[in-house]
Design an enzyme around this catalytic site. Structure first.
Site, short mmCIF file in Angstrom:
data_model
loop_
_atom_site.label_atom_id
_atom_site.label_comp_id
_atom_site.label_asym_id
_atom_site.label_seq_id
_atom_site.Cartn_x
_atom_site.Cartn_y
_atom_site.Cartn_z
N ASN A 1 -10.38 -0.34 0.07
CA ASN A 1 -8.91 -0.24 0.07
C ASN A 1 -8.39 -0.91 -1.20
O ASN A 1 -8.48 -2.12 -1.35
CB ASN A 1 -8.37 -0.93 1.31
CG ASN A 1 -6.85 -0.90 1.41
OD1 ASN A 1 -6.16 -0.53 0.46
ND2 ASN A 1 -6.33 -1.31 2.55
N HIS B 1 -3.53 7.09 2.28
CA HIS B 1 -3.90 5.73 1.89
C HIS B 1 -5.30 5.45 2.42
O HIS B 1 -5.61 5.70 3.59
CB HIS B 1 -2.91 4.73 2.48
CG HIS B 1 -3.33 3.31 2.31
ND1 HIS B 1 -3.81 2.82 1.13
CD2 HIS B 1 -3.37 2.28 3.21
CE1 HIS B 1 -4.13 1.54 1.29
NE2 HIS B 1 -3.88 1.20 2.53
N CYS C 1 0.80 -1.22 0.00
CA CYS C 1 0.00 0.00 0.00
C CYS C 1 0.83 1.27 0.00
O CYS C 1 0.30 2.36 -0.26
CB CYS C 1 -0.95 -0.01 1.19
SG CYS C 1 -2.08 -1.41 1.21
#
Length: 331
Positions: A288, A258, A116
């Site tokens: 996500n 993020h 990520c």
């Protein structure tokens, strides 16, 4: 020249979201969960799945759109960098597949995998490539996390979606600072990792191949430990980048974090001492999408006309490893 002024210019953005949209209610049909349970804990309402299709196909679509938005011919791209933790192959690398598909015959190719944190780390690396002599770089982040989700584990599978974002970058005499860090974990207690050699069990799969023909790595996560790490790591990295730039946190025009979990974002932002009005999120609609989160956000902002010359953006994120970091750029 002040090294902090050896910056980058974003000359084009693009993104691709698969058409298959999965709601919380649909997940509740196969899991012991509900829309209310998922949304109140994560801020997620829907996520998109690529339906068993290859990850690189999303990367290609995002890349084409970024090139079109930039008004740049594929032949003018010197380098293609792809961030992905979910490649279709160990080799060839995804960047080579993108190069062939978009016709960027003059481009060198590179894949990176920092989970990520990939978009933040990629910006930092690409800045170095630009100042080593490359002129225009296509940077794509593409993730197909649905193929790595364990659909018997409601704590993790509800979080993740698929998608890709891309930017075209060149050198500019503008502000650029970065702060990249890591807190390495042991193989015996990795906190966030892929568990190998499980049968694929994606219930939302429109591929003609049988699910049992797949072997996959299921994402495993210690949610409490990830939360504790993230709410400290993100503000730490953002504050360190601001200090490096000689800026107060409130001088940042927009934070693009993020998109892990709305609770993590809200807690980290509160620790930074800034208003959520200065933070862009799209987690409700996308979930996500790992390293693709930030460039997808960027493309949405660009399409909405919200990116203005001179704005200072802070990208801040964390990922498996554990890695984390922040990059501040001036538009």
């Amino acid at each position: 020249m002040n090294n902090n002024m050896r910056g980058i210019r974003i000359i084009g953005t693009g993104s691709y979201t698969p058409p298959m949209k999965i709601t919380n209610d649909e997940l509740a049909e196969i899991l012991d969960t509900s829309d209310e349970w998922i949304f109140t804990r994560t801020g997620i309402k829907t996520r998109h799945y690529n339906g068993g299709n290859p990850n690189y196909t999303m990367a290609v679509e995002a890349a084409k759109r970024a090139l079109e938005n930039a008004g740049v011919s594929p032949a003018d791209i010197d380098y293609i960098v792809v961030s992905t933790s979910t490649p279709d192959f160990i080799y060839p690398i995804t960047a080579c597949l993108v190069q062939n598909a978009v016709g960027a015959a003059n481009a060198a190719c590179l894949d990176i995998n920092m989970a990520c944190t990939g978009f933040v780390a990629g910006l930092d690396m690409i800045r170095g490539l630009l100042y080593s002599g490359y002129n225009k770089i296509l940077f794509v982040a593409s993730e197909c996390l649905s193929l790595h989700a364990d659909f018997t584990d409601r704590a993790t599978c509800v979080l993740f979606g698929d998608g890709a974002g891309a930017v075209v970058l060149e050198r500019a005499d503008k502000l650029f600072v970065s702060c990249m860090k890591a807190k390495g974990v042991s193989a015996e207690n990795p906190i966030l990792y892929y568990k190998q050699e499980n049968e694929h069990n994606l219930p939302f799969n429109d591929s003609e191949q049988k699910q049992t023909e797949y072997k996959t790595c299921f994402l495993q996560m210690d949610g409490k430990e990830v939360y504790k790490f993230a709410v400290d790591a993100m503000p730490e990295a953002a504050k360190a980048a601001c200090a490096k730039a000689g800026l107060d946190v409130d001088e940042i025009d927009l934070f693009i974090p993020h998109q892990a979990n709305i609770r993590i974002v809200q807690t980290a932002v509160k620790s930074l001492g800034v208003s959520m009005d200065k933070v862009y999120t799209n987690i409700e609609a996308h979930g996500n999408t790992s390293s693709a989160c930030m460039p997808v956000c960027l493309d949405e902002l660009n399409k909405a006309g919200k990116l203005k010359e001179g704005m200072k953006l802070c990208f801040v994120g964390f990922g498996a490893g554990l890695t984390y970091g922040a990059v501040i750029i001036e538009l």
